[in-house]
Scaffold this motif. Structure first.
Motif, PDB file in Angstrom:
ATOM      1  N   CYS A   9       0.914  -1.115   0.033  1.00 33.26           N
ATOM      2  CA  CYS A   9       0.142   0.013   0.249  1.00 33.26           C
ATOM      3  C   CYS A   9       0.798   1.346   0.055  1.00 33.26           C
ATOM      4  N   LYS A  10       1.829   1.334   0.874  1.00 32.26           N
ATOM      5  CA  LYS A  10       2.876   2.298   0.842  1.00 32.26           C
ATOM      6  C   LYS A  10       3.680   2.608  -0.529  1.00 32.26           C
ATOM      7  N   GLU A  11       3.992   1.443  -1.017  1.00 33.04           N
ATOM      8  CA  GLU A  11       4.713   1.675  -2.494  1.00 33.04           C
ATOM      9  C   GLU A  11       3.701   2.131  -3.464  1.00 33.04           C
ATOM     10  N   THR A  12       2.321   1.697  -3.433  1.00 36.09           N
ATOM     11  CA  THR A  12       1.484   2.146  -4.462  1.00 36.09           C
ATOM     12  C   THR A  12       1.357   3.634  -4.075  1.00 36.09           C
ATOM     13  N   ALA A  13       1.011   3.953  -3.092  1.00 31.24           N
ATOM     14  CA  ALA A  13       0.874   5.429  -2.683  1.00 31.24           C
ATOM     15  C   ALA A  13       2.124   6.445  -3.006  1.00 31.24           C
ATOM     16  N   TYR A  14       3.314   5.857  -2.918  1.00 33.53           N
ATOM     17  CA  TYR A  14       4.596   6.663  -3.278  1.00 33.53           C
ATOM     18  C   TYR A  14       4.332   6.637  -4.737  1.00 33.53           C
ATOM     19  N   ASN A  15       4.154   5.535  -5.256  1.00 30.88           N
ATOM     20  CA  ASN A  15       4.149   5.807  -7.011  1.00 30.88           C
ATOM     21  C   ASN A  15       3.089   6.433  -7.670  1.00 30.88           C
ATOM     22  N   GLU A  16       2.017   6.471  -6.902  1.00 28.90           N
ATOM     23  CA  GLU A  16       0.820   7.632  -7.261  1.00 28.90           C
ATOM     24  C   GLU A  16       1.243   8.942  -7.104  1.00 28.90           C
ATOM     25  N   VAL A  17       2.075   9.314  -5.965  1.00 28.76           N
ATOM     26  CA  VAL A  17       2.380  10.700  -5.645  1.00 28.76           C
ATOM     27  C   VAL A  17       3.634  10.929  -6.809  1.00 28.76           C
TER      28      VAL A  17
END
Length: 76
Positions: A9-17
């Motif tokens: 989830c954190k990696e997904t959020a980081y990529n989205e940012v």
């Protein structure tokens, strides 16, 4: 959630940012290019001079800002 799921989830959020930042940079540069064209091409150039409208610079990251970021610092 398990530890692995939280990390995902954190990696997904980081990529989205990162994607949002890239999209904003593309949007800004597109708008800057449109303004540049409007300021340079007649007849809009005539009005731009009358109203003292100038073209703006494209977004360009400084060398310090281009350095790689350690994502692990943000994904703890």
């Amino acid at each position: 959630l398990s530890r692995r799921q939280r990390q995902m989830c954190k990696e997904t959020a980081y990529n989205e940012v990162e994607e949002h930042i890239a999209a904003a940079r593309r949007f800004y540069n597109s708008a800057a290019n449109e303004l540049k064209n409007a300021v340079e091409i007649f007849p809009s150039s005539f009005f731009a001079r009358m109203l003292n409208i100038k073209a703006v610079d494209f977004f360009k990251a400084e060398e310090k800002e281009r350095q790689a970021v350690n994502a692990a610092d943000f994904l703890k």
